[in-house]
Scaffold this motif. Structure first.
Motif, PDB file in Angstrom:
ATOM      1  N   GLU A 128      -3.529   0.428  -9.804  1.00  0.00           N
ATOM      2  CA  GLU A 128      -5.066   0.503 -10.027  1.00  0.00           C
ATOM      3  C   GLU A 128      -5.787   0.914  -8.878  1.00  0.00           C
ATOM      4  O   GLU A 128      -5.498   0.755  -7.780  1.00  0.00           O
ATOM      5  N   LEU A 129      -6.793   1.741  -9.344  1.00  0.00           N
ATOM      6  CA  LEU A 129      -7.879   2.210  -8.426  1.00  0.00           C
ATOM      7  C   LEU A 129      -8.825   1.027  -8.165  1.00  0.00           C
ATOM      8  O   LEU A 129      -9.402   0.485  -9.219  1.00  0.00           O
ATOM      9  N   ILE A 130      -9.012   0.539  -6.903  1.00  0.00           N
ATOM     10  CA  ILE A 130      -9.843  -0.428  -6.583  1.00  0.00           C
ATOM     11  C   ILE A 130     -10.788  -0.034  -5.427  1.00  0.00           C
ATOM     12  O   ILE A 130     -10.122   0.195  -4.142  1.00  0.00           O
ATOM     13  N   ASN A 131     -12.100  -0.064  -5.820  1.00  0.00           N
ATOM     14  CA  ASN A 131     -13.086   0.633  -4.434  1.00  0.00           C
ATOM     15  C   ASN A 131     -12.575   1.735  -4.051  1.00  0.00           C
ATOM     16  O   ASN A 131     -12.558   1.985  -2.709  1.00  0.00           O
ATOM     17  N   GLY A 132     -12.192   2.888  -4.733  1.00  0.00           N
ATOM     18  CA  GLY A 132     -11.474   3.996  -4.304  1.00  0.00           C
ATOM     19  C   GLY A 132     -10.396   4.088  -3.503  1.00  0.00           C
ATOM     20  O   GLY A 132      -9.891   5.241  -3.034  1.00  0.00           O
ATOM     21  N   GLU A 133      -9.509   2.945  -3.420  1.00  0.00           N
ATOM     22  CA  GLU A 133      -8.140   2.899  -2.965  1.00  0.00           C
ATOM     23  C   GLU A 133      -7.151   2.531  -4.152  1.00  0.00           C
ATOM     24  O   GLU A 133      -7.268   1.755  -4.953  1.00  0.00           O
ATOM     25  N   LEU A 154      -1.431  -0.502  -0.631  1.00  0.00           N
ATOM     26  CA  LEU A 154      -3.049  -0.251  -0.570  1.00  0.00           C
ATOM     27  C   LEU A 154      -2.934   1.111   0.081  1.00  0.00           C
ATOM     28  O   LEU A 154      -3.011   1.214   1.061  1.00  0.00           O
ATOM     29  N   LEU A 155      -3.346   2.088  -0.595  1.00  0.00           N
ATOM     30  CA  LEU A 155      -3.335   3.597  -0.404  1.00  0.00           C
ATOM     31  C   LEU A 155      -4.723   4.273  -0.205  1.00  0.00           C
ATOM     32  O   LEU A 155      -5.479   3.897  -1.170  1.00  0.00           O
ATOM     33  N   ARG A 156      -5.248   5.224   0.426  1.00  0.00           N
ATOM     34  CA  ARG A 156      -6.362   5.651   0.619  1.00  0.00           C
ATOM     35  C   ARG A 156      -5.977   7.060   0.348  1.00  0.00           C
ATOM     36  O   ARG A 156      -5.282   7.761   1.066  1.00  0.00           O
ATOM     37  N   LYS A 157      -6.841   7.847  -0.196  1.00  0.00           N
ATOM     38  CA  LYS A 157      -6.678   9.162  -0.487  1.00  0.00           C
ATOM     39  C   LYS A 157      -7.227  10.081   0.541  1.00  0.00           C
ATOM     40  O   LYS A 157      -8.202   9.874   1.466  1.00  0.00           O
ATOM     41  N   LEU A 158      -6.355  11.204   1.044  1.00  0.00           N
ATOM     42  CA  LEU A 158      -6.532  11.694   2.329  1.00  0.00           C
ATOM     43  C   LEU A 158      -7.376  12.961   1.889  1.00  0.00           C
ATOM     44  O   LEU A 158      -7.728  13.388   0.720  1.00  0.00           O
TER      45      LEU A 158
END
Length: 158
Positions: A128-133, A154-158
Motif C-alpha cells: 500500500e502506498l501511504i503518504n508517498g511511502e 516501510l520504504l521510500r522511493k529513491l
C-alpha cells in the motif's frame, strides 16, 4: 526507468506509481523464530510488455550482511486482478493471485501455490502506498501455525 525507455504498456499503467527503487527498513517475526529488523531494497521496472519486473533484497541493519532475496514478475490485468510469480533465494517459489486498486494504491495478494516448501502452506502480501511511502505486510501460515504477520516494512522511493 527514466526517459528514453519503452512506452508503458496500458495493462501496467495503473501501477506505474510502483516503478523505481524503494529502500527502507522492516521487521519480522513468527512464533517459531526470534523477532528481527532488516534493511530492504525493492526495484520495480518495465520493458514495455504487460508485466512489471520485481527484485527484492534485505540485509542485517547492524552489519550490512545479506539476508533474503527474491525476484519475479507482476502481471496486472485490466479488470483489476493481478498475478505475481516470485522465486525466493531460499528455494521457495510462490504464485500469488489478487487484486489492485489504482485509486487507493493498494495491491492485495494471496498464494495460489507455494512450491518447494516443506513447512510454508500459505503466504499473503499487501502493498500500500501511504503518504508517498510503500508499506507492506506479509502474513504466513505453516503446517504448525495459522496465517499471521511475518514481515512488515516501510520504504521510500529513491
Amino acid at each position: 526507468m527514466e526517459g528514453g525507455g519503452p512506452p508503458i504498456h496500458p495493462f501496467i499503467s495503473p501501477l506505474t506509481y510502483l516503478l523505481g527503487t524503494w529502500r527502507g527498513e522492516g521487521e519480522g517475526g513468527f512464533p517459531t523464530i526470534n523477532s528481527f529488523k532488516y534493511g530492504e531494497e525493492i526495484k520495480f521496472w518495465h520493458t514495455g510488455k504487460p508485466v512489471i519486473s520485481y527484485t527484492q533484497k534485505t540485509w542485517k541493519l547492524e552489519s550490512g550482511e545479506p539476508m533474503h532475496a527474491e525476484s519475479g514478475y507482476w502481471r496486472p490485468k485490466p479488470d483489476g486482478s493481478i498475478e505475481v510469480v516470485i522465486a525466493q533465494s531460499t528455494g521457495l517459489v510462490e504464485v500469488q493471485k489478487g487484486s489492485y486498486n489504482a485509486d487507493n494504491k493498494i495491491v492485495k495478494l494471496k498464494s495460489d501455490m507455494v512450491g518447494n516448501a516443506s513447512k510454508v502452506k500459505e503466504i499473503t502480501r499487501v502493498f500500500e502506498l501511504i503518504n508517498g511511502e510503500l508499506s507492506y505486510v506479509v502474513q504466513m501460515a505453516t503446517h504448525l501455525n495459522s496465517l499471521q504477520p511475518h514481515l512488515r516494512a516501510l520504504l521510500r522511493k529513491l
